[in-house]
Scaffold this motif. Structure first.
Motif, PDB file in Angstrom:
ATOM      1  N   SER A  84       0.822  -1.208   0.000  1.00 13.80           N
ATOM      2  CA  SER A  84       0.000   0.000   0.000  1.00 13.80           C
ATOM      3  C   SER A  84       0.856   1.257   0.000  1.00 13.80           C
ATOM      4  O   SER A  84       0.453   2.295  -0.494  1.00 13.80           O
TER       5      SER A  84
ATOM      6  N   ASN B 238      -2.782 -10.306  -2.352  1.00 17.93           N
ATOM      7  CA  ASN B 238      -3.771  -9.389  -1.806  1.00 17.93           C
ATOM      8  C   ASN B 238      -3.556  -8.003  -2.396  1.00 17.93           C
ATOM      9  O   ASN B 238      -2.428  -7.531  -2.506  1.00 17.93           O
TER      10      ASN B 238
ATOM     11  N   LEU C 239      -4.321  -5.132  -1.224  1.00 21.41           N
ATOM     12  CA  LEU C 239      -4.079  -4.041  -0.288  1.00 21.41           C
ATOM     13  C   LEU C 239      -2.873  -4.306   0.623  1.00 21.41           C
ATOM     14  O   LEU C 239      -2.089  -3.408   0.894  1.00 21.41           O
TER      15      LEU C 239
ATOM     16  N   HIS D  32     -10.815  -7.798   1.258  1.00 20.98           N
ATOM     17  CA  HIS D  32      -9.416  -8.191   1.143  1.00 20.98           C
ATOM     18  C   HIS D  32      -9.026  -9.423   1.928  1.00 20.98           C
ATOM     19  O   HIS D  32      -7.904  -9.883   1.822  1.00 20.98           O
ATOM     20  N   THR D  33      -9.931  -9.951   2.726  1.00 19.67           N
ATOM     21  CA  THR D  33      -9.553 -11.147   3.488  1.00 19.67           C
ATOM     22  C   THR D  33     -10.174 -12.410   2.878  1.00 19.67           C
ATOM     23  O   THR D  33      -9.891 -13.508   3.333  1.00 19.67           O
TER      24      THR D  33
END
Lengths: 553, 435
Positions: free
Chosen positions: B90, B153, B155, B197-198
């Motif tokens: 990020s 992922n 993020l 995001h999970t």
């Protein structure tokens, strides 16, 4: 207290600059909302359309339709400001038909008065035609004189002598080409009078019609055949045999491009290129049909016959609206763009306004204007598009009459532009060809395109479609007089009937007897009900003596 | 005043639909990438940057608009490089770009993917030598078995690999943070949701689609068993609940992840062989898919039949299909070793347009939409000339499906009424739901 009115002001305030820009070039969030406060129609209620997604889509479409209709109304109010005008009367005793052409000419402007001219042509005229924009006029006569000219500029395009009988002339999609029905064949000439094509399939054509949006030249004549030729590709599109002898009159419906033909036996038939038979056969007159004319919106047709009557027909109901008699033999009738009807008979031309509102009550309708040609027989009439001019072809030549209020005052330059130049004409020709409508799209019912085909019977897809016809009372019956189809499907009967139908005649069971009695009673009740319904049996009013009758079980 | 308005508009619509077909030239170009393209990943921060990998352990990063190779590593792994993923933490979404590659040699490697064609980097020129100079991985992780797929992922600096188990890794650590198993034999697809995001979804060789949440102990939040194996998965980038799966049974299925047991909410049927890859357009409205039938198909989200079909004579079986970040292009990787570039809308004009031309095109498009169900417009819009093999295969498939239907219908007719009920296709797509 002070803050409240301020708030209201804010709500009312509208971005005038933003709303003046059209939706198409604004971001979607700034689009003007379609505000329709009307109640939803029945076919869009939740009950009618249970599917929410579909319903929302339909409602959106319906709102758009309403909004566009409103936009059209606005367009008519603000962008078609020109009034077609008329003759105004000063008192109740004045009559417009007492006005002569020279009175009118004195009262109007010089430029309009100039349009009323006369032309002497040897042996007179048989036919004349205007281009759709009204700029060019062409005529022909029985010794083969063909001319095309621009009456406003006074410029002659061409003048040729064909030295044979020419019965009809029409321009093709613009002034650069014209078709002439000659003694044997139809020929196409350009605006310099050079022969471009001979159409040998059109034998002895006496009447021509050009369908400008379809590029179709239709001809009919002595042979009784109706032929359609595509003038953009040169292909013969279709040929229909009318089987009614020589055609005496022909007209096109400007709203749906159907061709109507008038025949010797007084019938009028309606044709499209894709169907080899007539859609409607109308017994219009007792003798030959002399002339036909459609109004611009395609709802009415006027017919004139050898029997001396002019009849108006509503083509939505196929009913005669009105009829009146002329005093002499009628040669031609013609609707103007503003629904005035010109009738040429003997050596007179009568023009009727409000003829669609006239109902025949024995009296002849009062004409709007009349004109008399002493010693000269009227042959053919043509209204000039976008002008208040009626051109009369007669046995001495051509005369233009001023008929105030007969022409459409507002023109749309995208459709037809009387003021277009050479470049614009060429541009239009390309556009016209790109927008050419295929001949298959000419239909008798012009709502077919894009509409949903509805099945006659949706409940049972296996059921044969009943061949029902309406009778005089509006009830539908088939040939046998039945109003419903008989249930023909074979299936298992009820268990009772099965039980009774067993072939055990020698055995008599009490249960069987009871069942039979029950069925018989049910049947009797049913019959009684039917009889009561049909009115064959009257319900006897209850009497005091009823209590003594034996009650049946 | 305006006669034949309907007919004239229809005639214009016919011409518009014919013009649309005339301008339909979807193929733009191809980039050669060795023997076959087995893994593909698009850089989520840079438009037009895509990485490919091959069966001989090679990987490369391409700049699609200029057709230049930004990075080329011939021996990144031993054997096939099965999957790729870009990594942007990020903090450095713009600057720092890393490529993660996973191979059947159990290793996951991180590569520096920062090189670009932008000005300032040697005046926009890529030095050939520089691109092919020997590259060393920045980091290497070792998984429990040969890795089939890797997903990063969007993020967090977290990624997940799938072999016979799912392993979740953090970039800063050497050992996996989590290892999830559910008796899988072989996981064929694993994807992180781009919006939640999970959440992860995985498709495995035991015909299951499973959902995983890294916040939950044990990871699993449920799975379903389907009649056939799924080859690829893709989360809708706009609607987090929509999951698309590319099936071995020639169909694509759209699932609502809140209620997978209720069956697919849409089935996309047009492929005539197994679908190996699918991808949502970044707008979340279109789908591109490719498979064993050597065609790319473009779908509308709400329509079960493909809106277009792309094919070439030379294109072999497709392994990867990806939309570009601007949703205007589709990139495909196939067995023949080419990365192909297609337009997402076959007839779209690329490049500058003046306002009049744009207006005309918009007008034609609205005409086509308005008359799309009528007569010739409908015919022209729906007709696609397909290769003979595809045509024959779809005919054969239709015959087979029809006969199966007839058989089911007959058996239903010959059982007692009410004993068996026809089951909808959507309901048939789930055999069992497990939690």
């Amino acid at each position: 207290m002070n803050s409240q009115p301020k708030k209201q002001n804010k709500a009312i305030k509208k971005d005038n600059q933003l709303s003046s820009i059209s939706n198409s070039i604004k971001p979607k969030k700034n689009h003007d909302k379609i505000e329709i406060d009307d109640e939803l129609p029945d076919h869009l209620t939740k009950a009618a359309v249970p599917n929410g997604k579909l319903r929302n889509k339909l409602i959106k479409q319906w709102k758009h339709k309403l909004a566009s209709q409103r936009a059209i109304d606005d367009y008519k109010n603000y962008l078609l400001p020109q009034d077609s005008g008329t003759i105004e009367l000063e008192n109740d005793l004045e009559r417009t038909y007492r006005l002569r052409q020279h009175d009118i000419k004195e009262a109007i402007g010089i430029s309009t008065a100039k349009k009323a001219f006369s032309l002497n042509v040897d042996r007179g005229l048989t036919s004349l035609a205007y281009t759709p924009d009204g700029r060019n006029l062409s005529f022909t006569n029985q010794v083969g004189k063909v001319a095309s000219f621009d009456p406003t500029l006074g410029r002659l395009n061409c003048e040729i002598n064909l030295n044979e009988l020419c019965t009809d002339i029409t321009y093709l999609h613009n002034s650069s080409m014209m078709a002439v029905a000659q003694k044997k064949y139809v020929y196409i000439y350009d605006n310099q009078g050079i022969e471009l094509h001979k159409l040998p399939d059109h034998i002895e054509a006496r009447r021509l019609e050009f369908l400008p949006h379809h590029f179709l030249l239709a001809s009919s004549g002595n042979t009784g055949w109706l032929k359609y030729q595509d003038t953009s590709t040169g292909m013969m599109v279709s040929q229909h045999r009318t089987k009614l002898g020589p055609t005496s009159a022909m007209a096109q419906n400007p709203s749906n491009a159907n061709i109507s033909l008038g025949h010797q036996n007084g019938t009028v038939t309606f044709w499209t290129p894709s169907t080899p038979y007539t859609h409607v056969k109308l017994q219009a007159h007792l003798g030959q049909v002399k002339a036909l004319s459609h109004d611009r919106h395609g709802k009415y047709i006027a017919s004139a016959g050898l029997d001396g009557t002019v009849k108006l027909w509503d083509m939505r109901m196929w009913k005669e609206l009105s009829s009146f008699k002329a005093r002499n033999q009628i040669k031609d009738i013609r609707f103007s763009d503003k629904d005035m009807l010109a009738v040429g008979w003997g050596n007179h031309v009568y023009v009727y306004d409000d003829i669609l509102k006239y109902s025949s009550n024995g009296e002849s309708p009062s004409p709007y204007l009349t004109h008399h040609f002493p010693g000269v027989g009227v042959n053919k009439l043509a209204f000039c598009p976008y002008e208040d001019v009626l051109s009369v072809g007669h046995s001495a030549g051509l005369t233009n009459l001023i008929i105030p209020g007969s022409g459409e005052a507002n023109y749309d330059s995208l459709e037809a532009d009387p003021f277009e130049g050479k470049g614009a004409r060429r541009e239009r020709e390309v556009r016209q060809l790109l927008d050419k409508i295929q001949p298959d799209l000419i239909t008798f019912n012009d709502d077919i395109l894009g509409s949903i085909h509805l099945k006659t019977d949706n409940t049972n897809p296996n059921a044969k479609t009943p061949n029902l016809r309406p009778d005089d009372d509006g009830q539908f019956h088939d040939d046998m007089g039945r109003s419903k189809l008989k249930k023909k499907m074979r299936g298992r009967n009820s268990s009772t009937k099965k039980y009774l139908s067993r072939k055990r005649k020698n055995v008599i069971e009490p249960t069987q007897l009871a069942l039979k009695a029950k069925l018989a009673k049910e049947k009797a009740n049913k019959d009684k009900e039917i009889a009561l319904k049909s009115g064959n049996l009257k319900q006897s009013s209850p009497s005091a003596l009823d209590r003594f009758t034996k009650k049946s079980n | 005043m305006h006669p034949f308005a309907k007919q004239r508009e229809y005639s214009r619509a016919v011409i518009a639909s014919k013009m649309d077909r005339m301008f339909a030239k979807p193929f733009i170009g191809a980039i050669e990438c060795g023997d076959g393209v087995y893994g593909m990943a698009r850089d989520s921060a840079r438009l037009g940057v895509v990485a490919t990998s091959g069966a001989m352990g090679e990987l490369a990063i391409h700049d699609v608009p200029t057709r230049q190779t930004l990075l080329s590593v011939p021996n990144a792994h031993q054997g096939i490089v099965s999957s790729l993923a870009f990594s942007h933490t990020s903090k450095s979404l713009r600057g720092d770009s890393r490529l993660l590659s996973a191979g059947l040699d159990k290793h996951v490697r991180m590569w520096d993917a920062n090189r670009s064609t932008d000005a300032g980097d040697d005046a926009g020129l890529i030095d050939e030598e520089d691109a092919t100079a020997e590259q060393k991985p920045l980091r290497t992780w070792t998984a429990n078995a040969g890795v089939n797929c890797i997903t990063h992922n969007l993020l967090h600096p977290t990624f997940a690999t799938a072999s016979n188990a799912i392993q979740v890794w953090e970039e800063a650590r050497t050992e996996p943070v989590e290892t999830y198993t559910w008796g899988h034999d072989n996981i064929s697809a694993l994807k992180f949701s781009p919006t939640e995001h999970t959440i992860m979804a995985a498709a495995a060789g035991d015909r299951s689609i499973s959902l995983w949440d890294t916040r939950v102990a044990g990871g699993s939040i449920g799975r379903i068993l389907t009649p056939f194996k799924m080859n690829d998965l893709s989360f809708n980038p706009i609607l987090p609940t929509l999951l698309l799966s590319a099936g071995e049974d020639h169909n694509l299925y759209l699932w609502d992840i809140r209620n997978m047991g209720g069956g697919a909410i849409q089935i996309y049927k047009d492929h005539v062989a197994a679908v190996t890859s699918c991808d949502w357009s970044p707008t979340g409205q279109q789908i591109a898919s490719g498979g064993w039938d050597r065609t790319v198909r473009i779908w509308d989200k709400n329509h079960g039949r493909s809106s277009d079909c792309y094919h070439t004579k030379r294109m072999q079986r497709l392994m990867n299909v990806q939309y570009s970040l601007d949703s205007k292009y589709v990139l495909t990787g196939s067995d023949d070793g080419n990365l192909r570039i297609w337009k997402a809308r076959a007839s779209e004009k690329i490049g500058q347009m003046d306002a009049r031309e744009r207006d005309r095109i918009n007008y034609r498009d609205s005409l086509r939409e308005r008359w799309s169900g009528v007569g010739e417009v409908r015919q022209v819009e729906r007709r696609r000339n397909l290769p003979k093999a595809i045509r024959n295969a779809s005919k054969l498939k239709k015959t087979m499906v029809d006969s199966q239907k007839t058989k089911e219908e007959n058996s239903r007719l010959h059982t007692q009424a009410g004993q068996t009920k026809p089951k909808s296709e959507k309901k048939k797509s789930v055999i069992k739901e497990q939690t």
